[in-house]
Design a protein around this motif. Structure first.
Motif, short mmCIF file in Angstrom:
data_model
loop_
_atom_site.label_atom_id
_atom_site.label_comp_id
_atom_site.label_asym_id
_atom_site.label_seq_id
_atom_site.Cartn_x
_atom_site.Cartn_y
_atom_site.Cartn_z
N PRO A 1 48.41 51.05 43.00
CA PRO A 1 47.63 49.83 43.24
C PRO A 1 48.37 48.60 42.76
O PRO A 1 49.28 48.67 41.93
N SER B 1 47.46 44.73 41.28
CA SER B 1 46.37 43.89 40.77
C SER B 1 46.28 42.59 41.56
O SER B 1 47.23 42.19 42.24
N ASP C 1 43.34 48.93 44.36
CA ASP C 1 42.98 48.56 42.99
C ASP C 1 41.47 48.50 42.84
O ASP C 1 40.82 47.59 43.36
#
Length: 217
Positions: free
Chosen positions: A12, A14, A54
């Motif tokens: 992921p 951010s 995320d």
């Protein structure tokens, strides 16, 4: 016609890392000006796919926003299914919740069955759930006047979906789509790119005819 990507993403990204990355590259202003480099578009699609992985991107928006509930999404004038995640100079990031229609969820909330275009470009990535279904067409913006009842020749594209891991790019004032209900609650993450060239274009809704044409309402 709308582009499709299946980025090979395992980790992921951010929200802050996504913003830093896209702003450092200078890609977004070029896309907004209709300067399309397939390699750059593929790169952004990969970063958006990573952002969609995320779990914090939507959770943090909701938790932080609901802590001040009276002002939650106060500047969001979009449909109730849309959650604005970030507004930046020249672009924005939003999440859209797609819920199967029911007594509390009228199709209009999600623009289901409404054939329409957008006057901006955008990336959209499947984030959660099986995703909505969509039927995609293309038309020539310069060839229409936008008058009620006007018939619009359409080029038929594809019937497709938006599951997690898939990213699509829609061209403003070129791609038209009709969205159909998701089988289960789903979420997409969108990167919106208002056009700088060409700018100030109208956005249209239309009715599909059996002839394969659209008719402006």
């Amino acid at each position: 016609m709308a582009e499709t990507y299946y980025p090979d993403v395992t980790e992921p990204l951010s929200l802050s890392a996504f913003i830093d990355t896209v702003e450092a590259t200078g890609i977004l202003p070029r896309l907004k000006a209709s300067r399309y480099d397939p390699r750059e578009m593929e790169a952004v699609a990969g970063w958006l796919a990573a952002l969609a992985r995320d779990e914090a991107v939507l959770r943090d928006t909701l938790v932080e926003g609901l802590a001040d509930y009276p002002h939650f999404q106060a500047d969001n004038d979009l449909k109730p299914s849309t959650i604005m995640i970030e507004r930046r100079d020249g672009y924005s990031i939003r999440a859209v919740v797609w819920h199967p229609p029911g007594p509390l969820y009228a199709p209009e909330i999600f623009s289901y069955f409404e054939t329409h275009d957008h006057n901006f470009d955008f990336f959209t990535a499947g984030c959660l759930g099986p995703g909505y279904r969509t039927r995609i067409f293309q038309y020539d913006y310069e060839a229409v006047e936008g008058l009620p009842g006007e018939r619009v020749p359409l080029v038929i594209g594809e019937d497709t979906g938006l599951p997690p891991g898939k990213v699509m790019y829609y061209y403003g004032s070129r791609d038209i789509h009709t969205q159909y209900p998701a089988d289960e609650i789903s979420v997409s993450i969108n990167l919106l790119l208002p056009k700088t060239e060409p700018a100030h274009r109208r956005q249209y809704e239309m009715t599909l005819e059996e002839t394969g044409e659209g008719v402006f309402g």
